[in-house]
Design an enzyme around this catalytic site. Structure first.
Site, PDB file in Angstrom:
ATOM      1  N   CYS A 122     -24.486 -77.290  -2.162  1.00  0.00           N
ATOM      2  CA  CYS A 122     -24.428 -78.542  -1.380  1.00  0.00           C
ATOM      3  C   CYS A 122     -25.754 -78.888  -0.715  1.00  0.00           C
ATOM      4  CB  CYS A 122     -23.322 -78.455  -0.334  1.00  0.00           C
ATOM      5  SG  CYS A 122     -21.690 -78.295  -1.061  1.00  0.00           S
ATOM      6  N   HIS A 254     -24.992 -83.983   5.110  1.00  0.00           N
ATOM      7  CA  HIS A 254     -24.124 -83.633   3.988  1.00  0.00           C
ATOM      8  C   HIS A 254     -22.683 -83.850   4.447  1.00  0.00           C
ATOM      9  CE1 HIS A 254     -21.998 -81.618   0.906  1.00  0.00           C
ATOM     10  NE2 HIS A 254     -21.718 -80.543   1.612  1.00  0.00           N
ATOM     11  N   ASN A 284     -16.269 -84.324  -0.400  1.00  0.00           N
ATOM     12  CA  ASN A 284     -17.479 -83.496  -0.467  1.00  0.00           C
ATOM     13  C   ASN A 284     -18.007 -83.513  -1.903  1.00  0.00           C
ATOM     14  OD1 ASN A 284     -19.419 -81.509  -0.580  1.00  0.00           O
ATOM     15  ND2 ASN A 284     -18.228 -79.983   0.557  1.00  0.00           N
TER      16      ASN A 284
HETATM   17  O1  UT7 Z   1     -20.137 -78.216   1.509  1.00  0.00           O
HETATM   18  C1  UT7 Z   1     -20.391 -76.883   1.762  1.00  0.00           C
HETATM   19  C2  UT7 Z   1     -20.151 -76.543   3.176  1.00  0.00           C
HETATM   20  N1  UT7 Z   1     -18.743 -76.651   3.466  1.00  0.00           N
HETATM   21  C3  UT7 Z   1     -18.169 -75.723   4.177  1.00  0.00           C
HETATM   22  O2  UT7 Z   1     -18.817 -74.762   4.539  1.00  0.00           O
HETATM   23  C4  UT7 Z   1     -16.749 -75.928   4.523  1.00  0.00           C
HETATM   24  C5  UT7 Z   1     -16.513 -75.443   5.890  1.00  0.00           C
HETATM   25  N2  UT7 Z   1     -15.097 -75.278   6.221  1.00  0.00           N
HETATM   26  C6  UT7 Z   1     -14.265 -76.291   6.434  1.00  0.00           C
HETATM   27  O3  UT7 Z   1     -14.604 -77.441   6.277  1.00  0.00           O
HETATM   28  C7  UT7 Z   1     -12.889 -75.937   6.982  1.00  0.00           C
HETATM   29  O4  UT7 Z   1     -12.856 -74.575   7.316  1.00  0.00           O
HETATM   30  C8  UT7 Z   1     -11.734 -76.254   5.996  1.00  0.00           C
HETATM   31  C9  UT7 Z   1     -11.527 -77.758   5.920  1.00  0.00           C
HETATM   32  C10 UT7 Z   1     -12.041 -75.698   4.633  1.00  0.00           C
HETATM   33  C11 UT7 Z   1     -10.440 -75.645   6.502  1.00  0.00           C
HETATM   34  O5  UT7 Z   1     -10.155 -76.090   7.832  1.00  0.00           O
HETATM   35  P1  UT7 Z   1      -9.767 -75.052   8.981  1.00  0.00           P
HETATM   36  O6  UT7 Z   1      -9.462 -75.838  10.163  1.00  0.00           O
HETATM   37  O7  UT7 Z   1     -10.895 -74.056   9.073  1.00  0.00           O
HETATM   38  O8  UT7 Z   1      -8.458 -74.400   8.412  1.00  0.00           O
HETATM   39  P2  UT7 Z   1      -8.149 -72.877   8.077  1.00  0.00           P
HETATM   40  O9  UT7 Z   1      -8.889 -72.465   6.845  1.00  0.00           O
HETATM   41  O10 UT7 Z   1      -8.339 -72.092   9.316  1.00  0.00           O
HETATM   42  O11 UT7 Z   1      -6.622 -72.951   7.736  1.00  0.00           O
HETATM   43  C12 UT7 Z   1      -5.644 -73.273   8.704  1.00  0.00           C
HETATM   44  C13 UT7 Z   1      -4.267 -73.263   8.067  1.00  0.00           C
HETATM   45  C14 UT7 Z   1      -4.017 -72.021   7.230  1.00  0.00           C
HETATM   46  O12 UT7 Z   1      -2.657 -71.645   7.419  1.00  0.00           O
HETATM   47  P3  UT7 Z   1      -2.292 -70.443   8.398  1.00  0.00           P
HETATM   48  O13 UT7 Z   1      -3.014 -69.252   7.857  1.00  0.00           O
HETATM   49  O14 UT7 Z   1      -2.805 -70.866   9.740  1.00  0.00           O
HETATM   50  O15 UT7 Z   1      -0.819 -70.380   8.271  1.00  0.00           O
HETATM   51  C15 UT7 Z   1      -4.201 -72.494   5.805  1.00  0.00           C
HETATM   52  O16 UT7 Z   1      -3.440 -71.761   4.892  1.00  0.00           O
HETATM   53  O17 UT7 Z   1      -4.160 -74.374   7.154  1.00  0.00           O
HETATM   54  C16 UT7 Z   1      -3.712 -73.910   5.884  1.00  0.00           C
HETATM   55  N3  UT7 Z   1      -4.268 -74.776   4.849  1.00  0.00           N
HETATM   56  C17 UT7 Z   1      -3.702 -75.924   4.468  1.00  0.00           C
HETATM   57  N4  UT7 Z   1      -2.584 -76.543   4.881  1.00  0.00           N
HETATM   58  C18 UT7 Z   1      -2.300 -77.739   4.306  1.00  0.00           C
HETATM   59  C19 UT7 Z   1      -5.403 -74.584   4.128  1.00  0.00           C
HETATM   60  N5  UT7 Z   1      -5.584 -75.619   3.295  1.00  0.00           N
HETATM   61  C20 UT7 Z   1      -4.532 -76.462   3.469  1.00  0.00           C
HETATM   62  C21 UT7 Z   1      -4.178 -77.702   2.912  1.00  0.00           C
HETATM   63  N6  UT7 Z   1      -3.066 -78.306   3.358  1.00  0.00           N
HETATM   64  N7  UT7 Z   1      -4.926 -78.311   1.966  1.00  0.00           N
END
Ligand code: UT7
Length: 327
Positions: A122, A254, A284
């Site tokens: 990215c 980005h 993204n």
């Molecule tokens: O372009 C390169 C740079 N990009 C990055 O480095 C991305 C950086 N990370 C992010 O943007 C965020 O971490 C994400 C958008 C990927 C995820 O958001 P988050 O607030 O960090 O969520 P999380 O990974 O902590 O997940 C929270 C919950 C989890 O469930 P539990 O374990 O709390 O029960 C996930 O399983 O959300 C769940 N989850 C979803 N739920 C509904 C993960 N993906 C989804 C989904 N829909 N698509």
């Protein structure tokens, strides 16, 4: 400076024109709700994404790159023959080789000078901008077609809800031209730390599995590092150039996640009215996201000639970087 000698002006890389291309197919959050266990509410709340563009079957990264390049060329009033070099930032080339850049070179009618791809996930566009700027500053070439292009959908596991809601396809292009005026790329700042490579990568590749693999991401870790490293690199950029955040006209980040963008803007004390965001409708698009955002803001009149722009990105590697540009 000795008397009687002509002062040698510094060469800079001016952005002559921009162009972009987005595939026709739009994938909404409602569409994704039918594919994996997710919801529009979760996606919007956690990422800011509402829809994204996905390339058609048989439509390759080079097709997107060529369309963006042709638009930039048309707007510049130049011919392909005026372009000395082609650089494409991409993590999703059509083939292992040749580079997407040589396909673009042939399609726009350029035939001299180098054509190659840059892979920094990215951060690819910022890396490629740094490389292109140094080529121009060194006097090696005068005009470069610089593109960020991705068919990142090809590396998405469409059953993995943690990544498939994020990524999308597209291409953005800029033409850089050597100038002795006080405009163009002022500085670029590139970084990587390979010990974080496990946070964001693909599960395959040419010399491992012989397939391109799927995107794997430790989202929370990526998020944490993005917030830290991006805030460090924007600070480094301001200090290096001895400028204050108030002097910036636009932050063009980005487009990975609205919350990461807001956090960087907050550190710069910049209101969101001075931040170009496309993540809601582009998703993204990896190396394509910054030139796509720049082109959108130039085309709709937000970004004007003479304004000071700060571009920044973080991606797999981890890689990250920034560029200060007088548009
Ligand atoms: O372009 C390169 C740079 N990009 C990055 O480095 C991305 C950086 N990370 C992010 O943007 C965020 O971490 C994400 C958008 C990927 C995820 O958001 P988050 O607030 O960090 O969520 P999380 O990974 O902590 O997940 C929270 C919950 C989890 O469930 P539990 O374990 O709390 O029960 C996930 O399983 O959300 C769940 N989850 C979803 N739920 C509904 C993960 N993906 C989804 C989904 N829909 N698509």
């Amino acid at each position: 400076m000795g008397s009687g000698k002509t002062r040698k002006m510094a060469i800079r890389s001016k952005i002559l024109s921009t162009g972009s291309y987005l595939p026709e197919k739009v994938l909404t959050n409602a569409d994704l709700e039918k594919m994996v266990d997710t919801s529009d509410e979760w996606i919007v709340q956690r990422t800011g994404i509402k829809q994204r563009h996905i390339a058609a079957e048989g439509q390759y990264t080079s097709d997107l790159a060529i369309a963006a390049a042709k638009q930039a060329l048309e707007r510049s009033g130049l011919d392909g023959g005026d372009i000395d070099a082609v650089i494409v930032a991409t993590a999703t080339p059509d083939k292992t080789f040749p580079a997407v850049a040589v396909k673009v070179q042939a399609a726009i009618g350029a035939s001299r000078g180098p054509a190659f791809d840059v892979e920094a996930a990215c951060s690819g566009f910022i890396y490629a901008l740094g490389i292109a700027d140094n080529f121009i500053k060194a006097g090696q070439v005068k005009r470069i077609m610089l593109i960020g292009a991705e068919k990142i959908s090809a590396a998405v596991d469409w059953t993995d809800r943690t990544t498939c809601v994020l990524f999308a396809d597209g291409a953005g292009a800029v033409i850089l031209e050597a100038t002795e005026e006080e405009e163009g790329v002022i500085s670029t700042h590139l970084h990587a730390d390979g010990k974080y490579s496990e946070i964001l990568n693909t599960t395959g590749g040419p010399s491992t599995t012989g397939t391109i693999g799927h995107i794997y991401m430790e989202g929370r870790e990526g998020f944490k590092h993005a917030v830290t490293f991006l805030s460090e690199v924007v600070q480094e950029t301001l200090e290096h150039n001895d400028i204050k955040p108030e002097e910036l006209d636009w932050l063009i980040p980005h487009q990975a996640n609205m919350r990461i963008i807001e956090s960087t803007a907050k550190k710069l004390n910049m209101g969101m009215d001075r931040v170009v965001t496309t993540v809601d409708h582009h998703g993204n698009t990896s190396a394509a996201s910054i030139p796509l955002a720049l082109d959108e803001a130039v085309t709709d009149g937000r970004v004007k000639r003479g304004q000071l722009l700060l571009l920044e990105a973080l991606g797999g590697g981890l890689t990250w970087g920034s560029a200060l540009v007088r548009f």
